[in-house]
Scaffold this motif. Structure first.
Motif, PDB file in Angstrom:
ATOM      1  N   GLY A 178       0.850  -1.265   0.040  1.00  0.00           N
ATOM      2  CA  GLY A 178      -0.059  -0.060   0.172  1.00  0.00           C
ATOM      3  C   GLY A 178       0.826   1.351   0.054  1.00  0.00           C
ATOM      4  O   GLY A 178       0.270   2.362   0.243  1.00  0.00           O
ATOM      5  N   PHE A 179       2.281   1.159  -0.355  1.00  0.00           N
ATOM      6  CA  PHE A 179       2.824   2.292  -0.298  1.00  0.00           C
ATOM      7  C   PHE A 179       2.647   3.356  -1.606  1.00  0.00           C
ATOM      8  O   PHE A 179       3.261   4.435  -1.431  1.00  0.00           O
ATOM      9  N   ASP A 180       2.241   2.757  -2.539  1.00  0.00           N
ATOM     10  CA  ASP A 180       1.684   3.674  -3.688  1.00  0.00           C
ATOM     11  C   ASP A 180       2.872   4.299  -4.654  1.00  0.00           C
ATOM     12  O   ASP A 180       2.843   3.795  -5.774  1.00  0.00           O
ATOM     13  N   ARG A 181       4.012   5.013  -3.954  1.00  0.00           N
ATOM     14  CA  ARG A 181       4.890   5.425  -4.662  1.00  0.00           C
ATOM     15  C   ARG A 181       6.085   5.147  -4.144  1.00  0.00           C
ATOM     16  O   ARG A 181       6.511   5.838  -2.909  1.00  0.00           O
ATOM     17  N   TYR A 182       7.034   4.128  -4.497  1.00  0.00           N
ATOM     18  CA  TYR A 182       8.235   3.939  -3.963  1.00  0.00           C
ATOM     19  C   TYR A 182       9.387   4.282  -4.799  1.00  0.00           C
ATOM     20  O   TYR A 182       9.367   4.294  -6.066  1.00  0.00           O
ATOM     21  N   PHE A 183      10.413   4.884  -3.961  1.00  0.00           N
ATOM     22  CA  PHE A 183      11.867   5.048  -4.850  1.00  0.00           C
ATOM     23  C   PHE A 183      13.025   4.696  -4.105  1.00  0.00           C
ATOM     24  O   PHE A 183      12.824   4.559  -2.824  1.00  0.00           O
ATOM     25  N   GLN A 184      13.830   4.324  -4.683  1.00  0.00           N
ATOM     26  CA  GLN A 184      15.182   3.871  -4.071  1.00  0.00           C
ATOM     27  C   GLN A 184      16.352   4.111  -4.921  1.00  0.00           C
ATOM     28  O   GLN A 184      16.173   3.823  -6.260  1.00  0.00           O
ATOM     29  N   ILE A 185      17.607   4.439  -4.500  1.00  0.00           N
ATOM     30  CA  ILE A 185      18.741   4.550  -5.415  1.00  0.00           C
ATOM     31  C   ILE A 185      19.293   3.433  -4.888  1.00  0.00           C
ATOM     32  O   ILE A 185      19.849   3.186  -3.766  1.00  0.00           O
ATOM     33  N   ALA A 186      18.923   2.169  -5.611  1.00  0.00           N
ATOM     34  CA  ALA A 186      19.592   0.941  -5.200  1.00  0.00           C
ATOM     35  C   ALA A 186      20.682   0.243  -5.712  1.00  0.00           C
ATOM     36  O   ALA A 186      20.949   0.359  -6.881  1.00  0.00           O
ATOM     37  N   ARG A 187      21.454  -0.565  -5.047  1.00  0.00           N
ATOM     38  CA  ARG A 187      22.642  -1.282  -5.438  1.00  0.00           C
ATOM     39  C   ARG A 187      22.018  -2.609  -5.856  1.00  0.00           C
ATOM     40  O   ARG A 187      21.591  -3.467  -5.455  1.00  0.00           O
ATOM     41  N   CYS A 188      22.697  -3.014  -7.186  1.00  0.00           N
ATOM     42  CA  CYS A 188      22.361  -4.122  -7.771  1.00  0.00           C
ATOM     43  C   CYS A 188      23.553  -5.024  -8.073  1.00  0.00           C
ATOM     44  O   CYS A 188      24.698  -4.476  -8.493  1.00  0.00           O
TER      45      CYS A 188
END
Length: 588
Positions: free
Chosen positions: A211-221
């Motif tokens: 239910g967070f609707d809008r997620y964002f992350q600068i993520a390491r892959c």
């Protein structure tokens, strides 16, 4: 005196600061001792400023300055002065200098393995071995700071648009996503393994279910795959997901981001909405799903016009379900250039390159094999004018035509200097195939990933008859011929997801073992959702006009995934291996 406090970075100072008492700190770029005068070029992360000492300087300070060598770390206090007519136009601080009244040496330096200057003739391996020295070079230093600014603008934009910054785990369950995983053994759960995430894909979808609707992350892959100029085993992506949206709403958010980023970082205005092209249209026009639109050279399709052609090179390709396509170039070519291009396309499995050039005396490699009518058709389709050339590739395998002619188009633009500088051409590529077939494995794979929403009508119609005709609700954003980011609308129905996984070879038991936590979550109400991810290294390279992502990474890996500076990877301690229950066997 050693507890000095920096008052300014070097290039913060200007003629407006003349007369001020300041303290600057950094590394000695160069020391020039000219008898009664000493000049020091002092470098910090912002640039270089000149330090001056003379007859009026305290003798102890002057003697300290005489000891200085390149890369000594020092602090200098003094007064900002004008350099009068002796201005260095190539330097931001070229109109001023600091008249030193004190110098403190914080760290002496041995002679470095290479000079810390731009364009020195040093091989990349040596630079990477001493990366902490290489990072002192102004260009590389500024690249890293530029990347920082890209990330800062990125965070601000998504925060301002209601996205919530949420971290996802780095030790996760193996869930195959295409590339090879990096395995991490568990000491507590002997014989079991985590993997490092190839992306936060499933976690961000679960955040939509939450239910967070809008997620964002600068993520390491992390991906354990063979490297090339635009690949690294560990990389960073701008990752986002949105609920209750369709493609148009995602495009709107991303276009707003791109517009903001280019304006704030480059002061370039990007016109929106961006051009949209389907995957099929891109392939037919440019032979690539990431076409560079900064120059022309669209494909001309000759397949229909040359059906029944007596020239076997063209006729056999068409008869066997292949293509005949070409490009027109507004340049003349020598035979030497044509021969080089012929060899070039062979690296893309093309069997040869047919050509025609309309110079003072028109010449061709194929005209004598065609009828007058067929030759006339070709010239009419291309609308060939004086000093223009035509290049044609035919093959029974359409993929060979697309790949070789698409690569040729870009190579000619480079060789003929047809790619304009400081021009940005962006587009959305949409309607990708849902699946692609591997002849090597004899099975179908997901073109993007198995959680991408297919076109529902096509799924029912073609899944059991011709899966190649099913399109995905997937999209890429392309900038100057690079895939800058990509994403899709996701499947949010557990039955449809099971159906796709089964088609891809994951029977119900295996699917539940691998992806059961996602399928279970969908049973409790999953909104329609979709997202996108940008590779931050690639995006930064595009903005800087670079081609190698190593130039925007502080400590990159090389071709064999090793890091030359630290010596990673290295041998593990036997005690650590015993605790993990791991025995190293010689690789066959």
């Amino acid at each position: 005196m050693k507890n000095l406090k920096r008052t300014h970075y070097n290039t913060d100072l200007s003629v407006n600061d003349i007369g001020k008492q300041v303290c600057v700190m950094g590394w000695v770029q160069k020391q020039r001792h000219k008898g009664a005068l000493i000049f020091i070029d002092l470098r910090d992360r912002t640039g270089i400023i000149q330090i001056a000492l003379g007859d009026h300087t305290d003798r102890e300070v002057f003697e300290t300055a005489k000891k200085l060598r390149s890369e000594f770390v020092i602090a200098v206090t003094g007064t900002v002065k004008s350099r009068g007519k002796d201005v260095n136009e190539d330097r931001k601080t070229g109109a001023i200098e600091i008249d030193a009244d004190n110098i403190v040496i914080y760290g002496e330096a041995q002679t470095p393995p290479f000079e810390i200057v731009e364009d020195s003739n040093v091989n990349e391996e040596l630079r990477l071995k001493y990366r902490y020295l290489d990072l002192r070079r102004p260009s590389l230093n500024s690249n890293i700071i530029f990347r920082h600014n890209v990330q800062r603008v990125t965070r601000d934009y998504f925060y301002d648009n209601g996205f919530i910054d949420i971290e996802t785990p780095n030790l996760i369950k193996p869930t195959p996503e295409g590339a090879r995983d990096y395995l991490v053994p568990s000491r507590v759960h002997n014989g079991k393994f985590y993997v490092l995430p190839q992306s936060p894909q499933l976690y961000k979808q679960l955040l939509m279910v939450a239910g967070f609707d809008r997620y964002f992350q600068i993520a390491r892959c992390y991906r354990d795959e063979d490297l090339r100029a635009d690949r690294q085993p560990e990389f960073t992506q701008i990752d986002l997901e949105m609920s209750f949206v369709d493609e148009d709403e995602i495009y709107e958010i991303i276009e707003g981001y791109i517009k903001t980023l280019f304006k704030k970082i480059l002061d370039v205005d990007i016109e929106t909405p961006l051009l949209r092209m389907t995957y099929d249209e891109c392939m037919n026009k440019y032979g690539s799903d990431k076409p560079d639109l900064r120059f022309g050279y669209e494909f001309v399709d000759l397949t229909e016009a040359l059906k029944g052609c007596s020239f076997k090179v063209f006729g056999d390709a068409i008869e066997n379900g292949g293509l005949v396509k070409g490009i027109k170039i507004d340049e003349d070519f020598s035979r030497k250039e044509i021969d080089a291009l012929t060899e070039y396309v062979k690296t893309y499995k093309a069997k040869g390159l047919a050509w025609y050039k309309n110079s003072e005396t028109p010449t061709s490699s194929y005209s004598k094999f065609l009828t007058d009518e067929e030759n006339k058709k070709i010239l009419e389709l291309f609308d060939v004018k004086t000093n223009e050339a035509v290049f044609i590739i035919s093959d029974a395998n359409p993929e060979v035509v697309y790949a070789s002619l698409g690569a040729l188009r870009c190579e000619i633009a480079k060789r003929k200097d047809k790619i304009p500088k400081n021009v940005y051409k962006l587009l959305w590529v949409t309607d990708f195939p849902m699946f692609e077939y591997s002849e090597e494995d004899g099975r179908w794979y997901a073109k993007h990933h198995p959680f991408t929403m297919p076109n529902p009508d096509e799924l029912d119609k073609y899944l059991n008859s011709d899966p190649s005709k099913i399109h995905a609700r997937a999209y890429d954003i392309v900038i100057n011929g690079w895939e800058a980011g990509g994403g899709s609308i996701r499947i949010n129905n557990p039955e449809m997801q099971q159906r796709i996984l089964k088609f891809l070879g994951y029977e119900e038991e295996i699917a539940n073992e691998r992806f059961g936590f996602l399928l279970e979550a969908y049973k409790y109400g999953a909104p329609q959702h979709g997202g996108l991810a940008f590779g931050i290294e690639r995006l930064t390279c595009l903005l800087l006009g670079l081609t190698n992502i190593r130039d925007v990474i502080a400590f990159p890996k090389v071709q064999n995934a090793s890091e030359l500076m630290s010596g990673a990877p290295s041998v593990a301690d036997k005690k650590a291996l015993d605790e993990l229950g791991i025995e190293i066997k010689e690789k066959k």
